[in-house]
Write a protein that holds these residues in place. Structure first.
Motif, PDB file in Angstrom:
ATOM      1  N   SER A  69       0.800  -1.158   0.194  1.00 47.38           N
ATOM      2  CA  SER A  69       0.113   0.444  -0.010  1.00 47.38           C
ATOM      3  C   SER A  69       0.968   1.531  -0.190  1.00 47.38           C
ATOM      4  O   SER A  69       1.752   1.425   0.824  1.00 47.38           O
ATOM      5  CB  SER A  69      -0.920  -0.007   1.461  1.00 47.38           C
ATOM      6  OG  SER A  69      -0.012   0.294   2.782  1.00 47.38           O
ATOM      7  N   GLU A 127     -13.093  13.100  -0.863  1.00 50.57           N
ATOM      8  CA  GLU A 127     -12.100  12.369  -1.404  1.00 50.57           C
ATOM      9  C   GLU A 127     -10.813  12.689  -1.722  1.00 50.57           C
ATOM     10  O   GLU A 127     -10.923  13.905  -2.053  1.00 50.57           O
ATOM     11  CB  GLU A 127     -13.000  11.878  -2.364  1.00 50.57           C
ATOM     12  CG  GLU A 127     -14.482  11.409  -2.430  1.00 50.57           C
ATOM     13  CD  GLU A 127     -14.932  11.201  -3.251  1.00 50.57           C
ATOM     14  OE1 GLU A 127     -15.061  11.436  -4.148  1.00 50.57           O
ATOM     15  OE2 GLU A 127     -16.175  10.412  -3.263  1.00 50.57           O
ATOM     16  N   ARG A 150      -8.409  11.476  -5.105  1.00 51.86           N
ATOM     17  CA  ARG A 150      -8.162  10.548  -6.246  1.00 51.86           C
ATOM     18  C   ARG A 150      -6.903   9.604  -6.032  1.00 51.86           C
ATOM     19  O   ARG A 150      -6.010  11.075  -6.194  1.00 51.86           O
ATOM     20  CB  ARG A 150      -8.416  11.227  -6.966  1.00 51.86           C
ATOM     21  CG  ARG A 150     -10.229  11.342  -7.263  1.00 51.86           C
ATOM     22  CD  ARG A 150     -10.887  12.532  -8.251  1.00 51.86           C
ATOM     23  NE  ARG A 150     -12.538  12.556  -7.712  1.00 51.86           N
ATOM     24  CZ  ARG A 150     -13.037  11.949  -8.360  1.00 51.86           C
ATOM     25  NH1 ARG A 150     -12.829  11.123  -9.458  1.00 51.86           N
ATOM     26  NH2 ARG A 150     -14.378  12.168  -8.657  1.00 51.86           N
ATOM     27  N   ASN A 154      -4.618   5.782  -7.528  1.00 49.84           N
ATOM     28  CA  ASN A 154      -5.254   4.573  -7.803  1.00 49.84           C
ATOM     29  C   ASN A 154      -6.522   4.319  -8.042  1.00 49.84           C
ATOM     30  O   ASN A 154      -7.083   4.030  -8.277  1.00 49.84           O
ATOM     31  CB  ASN A 154      -3.984   3.495  -7.362  1.00 49.84           C
ATOM     32  CG  ASN A 154      -3.155   4.120  -8.044  1.00 49.84           C
ATOM     33  OD1 ASN A 154      -2.177   4.055  -8.813  1.00 49.84           O
ATOM     34  ND2 ASN A 154      -1.662   2.938  -6.984  1.00 49.84           N
ATOM     35  N   GLU A 155      -6.929   4.847  -6.904  1.00 51.16           N
ATOM     36  CA  GLU A 155      -8.648   4.465  -6.064  1.00 51.16           C
ATOM     37  C   GLU A 155      -8.841   5.825  -5.468  1.00 51.16           C
ATOM     38  O   GLU A 155      -7.853   6.661  -5.338  1.00 51.16           O
ATOM     39  CB  GLU A 155      -9.111   3.303  -5.367  1.00 51.16           C
ATOM     40  CG  GLU A 155      -7.887   3.208  -3.770  1.00 51.16           C
ATOM     41  CD  GLU A 155      -7.842   2.015  -3.719  1.00 51.16           C
ATOM     42  OE1 GLU A 155      -9.235   0.713  -3.342  1.00 51.16           O
ATOM     43  OE2 GLU A 155      -6.869   1.447  -3.410  1.00 51.16           O
ATOM     44  N   ILE A 156     -10.521   6.033  -5.751  1.00 48.24           N
ATOM     45  CA  ILE A 156     -11.103   7.726  -4.791  1.00 48.24           C
ATOM     46  C   ILE A 156     -11.190   6.761  -3.824  1.00 48.24           C
ATOM     47  O   ILE A 156     -12.178   5.703  -2.867  1.00 48.24           O
ATOM     48  CB  ILE A 156     -12.077   7.807  -5.571  1.00 48.24           C
ATOM     49  CG1 ILE A 156     -11.735   8.273  -6.977  1.00 48.24           C
ATOM     50  CG2 ILE A 156     -12.481   8.760  -5.146  1.00 48.24           C
ATOM     51  CD1 ILE A 156     -13.408   7.807  -7.753  1.00 48.24           C
ATOM     52  N   ILE A 157     -10.817   7.520  -2.077  1.00 48.96           N
ATOM     53  CA  ILE A 157     -10.834   7.306  -0.909  1.00 48.96           C
ATOM     54  C   ILE A 157     -11.878   8.050  -0.609  1.00 48.96           C
ATOM     55  O   ILE A 157     -11.162   9.434  -0.403  1.00 48.96           O
ATOM     56  CB  ILE A 157      -9.813   7.023  -0.079  1.00 48.96           C
ATOM     57  CG1 ILE A 157      -8.529   5.402  -1.335  1.00 48.96           C
ATOM     58  CG2 ILE A 157      -9.597   6.503   0.955  1.00 48.96           C
ATOM     59  CD1 ILE A 157      -6.784   5.929  -0.602  1.00 48.96           C
ATOM     60  N   GLU A 184      -9.813   8.049   7.474  1.00 49.59           N
ATOM     61  CA  GLU A 184     -10.540   7.296   6.189  1.00 49.59           C
ATOM     62  C   GLU A 184     -12.127   7.189   6.380  1.00 49.59           C
ATOM     63  O   GLU A 184     -12.744   7.083   7.463  1.00 49.59           O
ATOM     64  CB  GLU A 184     -10.085   6.129   5.933  1.00 49.59           C
ATOM     65  CG  GLU A 184     -10.339   5.733   4.457  1.00 49.59           C
ATOM     66  CD  GLU A 184      -9.757   4.065   4.569  1.00 49.59           C
ATOM     67  OE1 GLU A 184      -8.492   4.265   4.223  1.00 49.59           O
ATOM     68  OE2 GLU A 184      -9.974   2.939   4.345  1.00 49.59           O
ATOM     69  N   LYS A 223     -15.185   5.099   5.314  1.00 47.61           N
ATOM     70  CA  LYS A 223     -14.847   3.428   5.454  1.00 47.61           C
ATOM     71  C   LYS A 223     -14.486   3.063   6.809  1.00 47.61           C
ATOM     72  O   LYS A 223     -13.036   2.791   7.069  1.00 47.61           O
ATOM     73  CB  LYS A 223     -14.112   2.623   4.568  1.00 47.61           C
ATOM     74  CG  LYS A 223     -14.783   3.158   3.106  1.00 47.61           C
ATOM     75  CD  LYS A 223     -13.701   2.644   1.935  1.00 47.61           C
ATOM     76  CE  LYS A 223     -12.835   2.518   1.904  1.00 47.61           C
ATOM     77  NZ  LYS A 223     -11.762   1.424   0.444  1.00 47.61           N
ATOM     78  N   THR A 255     -16.671  -1.609   5.904  1.00 49.24           N
ATOM     79  CA  THR A 255     -16.848  -0.224   5.238  1.00 49.24           C
ATOM     80  C   THR A 255     -17.778   0.222   4.049  1.00 49.24           C
ATOM     81  O   THR A 255     -18.562   0.526   3.671  1.00 49.24           O
ATOM     82  CB  THR A 255     -16.053  -0.836   3.218  1.00 49.24           C
ATOM     83  OG1 THR A 255     -16.924  -1.655   2.590  1.00 49.24           O
ATOM     84  CG2 THR A 255     -15.043  -1.458   3.499  1.00 49.24           C
TER      85      THR A 255
END
Lengths: 86, 175
Positions: free
Chosen positions: B61, B85, B87, B89-92, B108, B110, B115
């Motif tokens: 990671s 958010e 952005r 590699n992925e939107i977190i 975060e 999630k 999640t």
């Protein structure tokens, strides 16, 4: 003609059953431990704890080997043994 | 008559008959097969554990690089929560919490259980996951109650000239 195996089977008619039960119980135990390992590894891998994942993988791999080794001792199918008697 | 019929049926080769496999043969799982299935399952679980290791080694990671602008500091009042958010590699999704005057936290969004999106409850002073009533500390992100297994990943908040930025937090990795 009677041989050692046949007389053994006649002396202990429940042996196949007991052996089968023991093997299945051991396999269930191994699979249960592996599920536990996998669950732990999934949770810990998310925390970047690579050593836990590695240790559980080695443990899980050894248990899988043990499971495959146990399958060698599965009793022969009944039909086959009946055929042999003839 | 019945005998004749059964005789005729037995003469039909298996590949020609409509149902070449008898129901008993198809549904009956004997103990040998069950034991072999358990052996196969054991192998599959070991393989799954191996995939986790390979994945962790091959795709570690990545920490968040640089500082990210979130919003102006005056947009979020004390006790309020702001969703944003990042952005990559992925939107977190993340949440920014204005705890007290000058006290900011970013976590975060999630939940570490399944999640679900967590939210800040000002009345309780805690972060709540509404799905299974998991509670996290709004100060540290640690689990206070409920099923979540890990604390919420946290970002460091930096205020510069009335603007809120977040960056990766330097933390000790303790097991």
């Amino acid at each position: 003609m009677s041989d050692f195996r046949r007389s053994q089977n006649e002396a202990h008619p429940n042996k196949t059953n007991t052996l089968m039960l023991a093997i299945i119980m051991l396999l269930i135990l191994f699979v249960g431990i592996q599920i536990w390992f996998l669950f732990g590894a999934l949770n810990n891998a998310l925390q970047d704890n690579i050593y836990f994942a590695l240790t559980t993988f080695i443990g899980s791999f050894l248990l899988a080997l043990a499971s495959f080794w146990l399958l060698r001792y599965l009793p022969d199918p009944l039909k086959k043994s009946r055929g042999k008697r003839k | 008559m019945a005998k004749k019929e059964s005789h005729d049926r037995s003469e039909i080769p298996a590949w020609k008959s409509d149902f070449p496999i008898s129901e008993e043969q198809a549904t009956h799982v004997n103990r040998r097969e069950f034991a072999k299935f358990l052996g196969l399952l054991s192998g599959a679980l070991a393989l799954g554990n191996g995939v986790i290791v390979i994945r962790a080694l091959a795709f570690p990671s990545k920490p968040l690089e640089g500082e990210h602008f979130v919003c102006n500091a005056d947009e979020v009042a004390v006790g309020e929560m702001f969703q944003f958010e990042i952005r990559g590699n992925e939107i977190i999704p993340y949440i920014l919490i204005h705890l007290e005057e000058g006290e900011w936290r970013a976590f975060e969004q999630k939940c570490t259980h399944l999640t679900c999106a967590v939210r800040y409850r000002e009345d309780l002073g805690k972060i709540e996951c509404p799905c299974h009533h998991g509670f996290f500390s709004a100060d540290t992100g640690e689990v206070l109650q409920g099923p979540p297994p890990r604390s919420l990943p946290r970002l460091e908040v930096v205020i510069k000239e009335g603007k809120v930025y977040v960056r990766e937090e330097k933390q000790d990795k303790t097991v």
